[in-house]
Design a protein around this motif. Structure first.
Motif, PDB file in Angstrom:
ATOM      1  N   THR A  74      64.748 -56.660  57.828  1.00 14.03           N
ATOM      2  CA  THR A  74      66.106 -56.558  57.445  1.00 14.03           C
ATOM      3  C   THR A  74      67.196 -56.952  58.476  1.00 14.03           C
ATOM      4  OG1 THR A  74      66.287 -54.318  58.607  1.00 14.03           O
ATOM      5  CG2 THR A  74      65.739 -54.177  56.110  1.00 14.03           C
ATOM      6  N   SER A  75      68.423 -57.048  58.351  1.00 13.95           N
ATOM      7  CA  SER A  75      69.434 -57.793  58.910  1.00 13.95           C
ATOM      8  C   SER A  75      69.453 -56.577  60.126  1.00 13.95           C
ATOM      9  CB  SER A  75      70.818 -57.768  58.198  1.00 13.95           C
ATOM     10  OG  SER A  75      71.770 -57.875  59.282  1.00 13.95           O
ATOM     11  N   ASP A  76      69.898 -57.287  61.428  1.00 15.79           N
ATOM     12  CA  ASP A  76      69.963 -56.356  62.380  1.00 15.79           C
ATOM     13  C   ASP A  76      71.556 -55.916  62.510  1.00 15.79           C
ATOM     14  OD1 ASP A  76      71.741 -58.591  63.060  1.00 15.79           O
ATOM     15  OD2 ASP A  76      70.693 -59.313  64.832  1.00 15.79           O
ATOM     16  N   GLN A  77      72.368 -56.408  61.368  1.00 11.32           N
ATOM     17  CA  GLN A  77      73.517 -55.664  61.293  1.00 11.32           C
ATOM     18  C   GLN A  77      73.549 -54.292  60.482  1.00 11.32           C
ATOM     19  OE1 GLN A  77      76.218 -57.148  63.094  1.00 11.32           O
ATOM     20  NE2 GLN A  77      74.486 -58.236  63.779  1.00 11.32           N
ATOM     21  N   CYS A  78      72.382 -53.767  60.180  1.00 12.89           N
ATOM     22  CA  CYS A  78      72.522 -52.439  59.114  1.00 12.89           C
ATOM     23  C   CYS A  78      72.965 -51.191  60.244  1.00 12.89           C
ATOM     24  CB  CYS A  78      71.116 -52.277  58.912  1.00 12.89           C
ATOM     25  SG  CYS A  78      70.608 -53.441  57.531  1.00 12.89           S
ATOM     26  N   GLU A  79      74.210 -50.508  60.116  1.00 17.34           N
ATOM     27  CA  GLU A  79      74.592 -49.687  61.009  1.00 17.34           C
ATOM     28  C   GLU A  79      73.865 -48.276  60.858  1.00 17.34           C
ATOM     29  OE1 GLU A  79      77.539 -49.677  57.525  1.00 17.34           O
ATOM     30  OE2 GLU A  79      76.068 -50.805  58.383  1.00 17.34           O
ATOM     31  N   ASN A  80      73.066 -48.064  59.824  1.00 17.15           N
ATOM     32  CA  ASN A  80      72.423 -46.794  59.399  1.00 17.15           C
ATOM     33  C   ASN A  80      71.136 -47.001  58.630  1.00 17.15           C
ATOM     34  OD1 ASN A  80      73.226 -46.490  56.734  1.00 17.15           O
ATOM     35  ND2 ASN A  80      75.266 -46.022  57.820  1.00 17.15           N
ATOM     36  N   GLY A  81      70.445 -46.026  58.282  1.00 12.16           N
ATOM     37  CA  GLY A  81      69.393 -46.075  57.387  1.00 12.16           C
ATOM     38  C   GLY A  81      69.578 -46.350  55.949  1.00 12.16           C
ATOM     39  N   THR A  82      70.501 -45.786  55.567  1.00 15.30           N
ATOM     40  CA  THR A  82      70.996 -46.172  54.112  1.00 15.30           C
ATOM     41  C   THR A  82      71.345 -47.367  53.827  1.00 15.30           C
ATOM     42  OG1 THR A  82      71.727 -43.699  53.612  1.00 15.30           O
ATOM     43  CG2 THR A  82      72.523 -45.364  52.151  1.00 15.30           C
ATOM     44  N   ALA A  83      72.139 -48.060  55.073  1.00 18.09           N
ATOM     45  CA  ALA A  83      72.416 -49.459  54.962  1.00 18.09           C
ATOM     46  C   ALA A  83      71.233 -50.523  54.968  1.00 18.09           C
ATOM     47  CB  ALA A  83      73.343 -49.903  56.057  1.00 18.09           C
ATOM     48  N   ARG A  84      70.260 -49.874  55.670  1.00 16.77           N
ATOM     49  CA  ARG A  84      69.196 -50.601  55.867  1.00 16.77           C
ATOM     50  C   ARG A  84      68.192 -50.633  54.765  1.00 16.77           C
ATOM     51  NH1 ARG A  84      67.659 -52.683  60.547  1.00 16.77           N
ATOM     52  NH2 ARG A  84      68.616 -51.364  61.528  1.00 16.77           N
ATOM     53  N   CYS A  85      68.177 -49.499  53.940  1.00 12.25           N
ATOM     54  CA  CYS A  85      67.614 -49.379  52.727  1.00 12.25           C
ATOM     55  C   CYS A  85      68.240 -50.495  51.865  1.00 12.25           C
ATOM     56  CB  CYS A  85      67.414 -48.103  52.189  1.00 12.25           C
ATOM     57  SG  CYS A  85      66.193 -47.026  53.159  1.00 12.25           S
ATOM     58  N   ALA A  86      69.347 -50.272  51.628  1.00  9.93           N
ATOM     59  CA  ALA A  86      70.216 -51.377  50.600  1.00  9.93           C
ATOM     60  C   ALA A  86      69.996 -52.601  51.069  1.00  9.93           C
ATOM     61  CB  ALA A  86      71.966 -51.066  50.744  1.00  9.93           C
ATOM     62  N   ASP A  87      69.811 -52.838  52.222  1.00 10.34           N
ATOM     63  CA  ASP A  87      69.515 -54.494  52.616  1.00 10.34           C
ATOM     64  C   ASP A  87      68.080 -54.682  51.972  1.00 10.34           C
ATOM     65  OD1 ASP A  87      70.362 -56.936  53.997  1.00 10.34           O
ATOM     66  OD2 ASP A  87      68.906 -56.237  55.337  1.00 10.34           O
ATOM     67  N   ALA A  88      67.131 -54.030  52.351  1.00 11.70           N
ATOM     68  CA  ALA A  88      65.799 -54.004  52.055  1.00 11.70           C
ATOM     69  C   ALA A  88      65.822 -54.300  50.477  1.00 11.70           C
ATOM     70  CB  ALA A  88      64.945 -52.817  52.274  1.00 11.70           C
TER      71      ALA A  88
END
Length: 264
Positions: A74-88
């Protein structure tokens, strides 16, 4: 309704850098990384189509692949786990009706906690997001109060309405209980367990919203849903005698290792 589990993990934690790769001693004396323990916990959930570790860090990705996990970068700009899941979700073809976020610092999460979320969302298709809450026993309530007395950020508490829809989440202990007037029976305080289940639409919407003031001051990603008028269904789960605790600080390693010994 099909379901997949995503395990967001980042290396650059402010409170505990490198946390996913921290190793915990197992009851047999061996050691396992936190991310491996979380992946093994996710793999114990029945009826799930796939489990993926989602990260932006090559060290975590390499470690996860070494023990057999599927990885989505994922992007290194994801500020939290939910944002990382959204990016995935945006980057990978997941083909799932329900996406579960099992955070990589909660290896003690029992599989039935995740099952309860999936069951609730299958029971009520109107639910766009669900999360478990666990009534505190006195031992865990003591851990919460000890952390706050020592200015440590420990577990999160949740309050909800009569329909089990969340009213608020906080790193403070809510509701307030007068220490001199603790009830004899069950405590009216609920530990918010850091697991979320979303529909793809709800998760995509999260990625389009800016951070709100409450999320900013509390540092709790789920508040973004509440600040945007999106309901979160709280699902009360039964610990079945097991102590649940997340690894928030280095001091939590001893607590988790002690629980592991009781499960051996």
């Amino acid at each position: 309704m099909s379901a997949v589990i995503l395990i967001p993990a980042r290396y650059a934690s402010q409170r505990y850098p490198g946390k996913p790769l921290a190793e915990l001693r197992q009851p047999d004396g061996s050691r396992k990384s936190l991310i491996r323990m979380s992946w093994e916990a996710a793999c114990q959930v029945p009826g799930v189509d796939a489990v993926h570790v989602v990260t932006d860090d090559d060290r975590i990705a390499d470690a996860a692949k070494a023990f057999g996990a599927s990885v989505i970068m994922t992007s290194d700009q994801c500020e939290n786990g939910t944002a990382r899941c959204a990016d995935a979700l945006a980057r990978a073809t997941l083909n799932a009706d329900i996406i579960v976020n099992l955070q990589g610092d909660a290896p003690l999460t029992p599989p039935w906690f995740v099952e309860a979320l999936i069951e609730e969302m299958r029971r009520d298709p109107a639910v766009g997001m669900a999360t478990p809450v666990l009534r505190l026993d006195r031992e865990t309530y003591g851990h919460f109060t000890e952390d706050r007395k020592n200015d440590r950020v420990g577990g999160t508490t949740a309050v909800f309405d009569k329909h089990m829809n969340a009213l608020y989440f906080s790193k403070e202990i809510v509701p307030y209980l007068d220490p001199a007037k603790l009830p004899d029976g069950p405590l009216p305080v609920f530990h918010h367990v850091g697991v979320y289940a979303y529909t793809p639409d709800a998760l995509t919407a999260y990625g389009s919203w800016p951070q709100g003031p409450l999320e900013g001051v509390e540092g709790l990603e789920q508040l973004r849903f509440l600040e945007n008028g999106h309901q979160i269904r709280c699902v009360e789960v039964d610990g079945r005698g097991r102590v649940f605790w997340e690894l928030n600080n280095p001091t939590d390693i001893d607590r988790i290792e002690a629980v592991l010994r009781t499960l051996a």
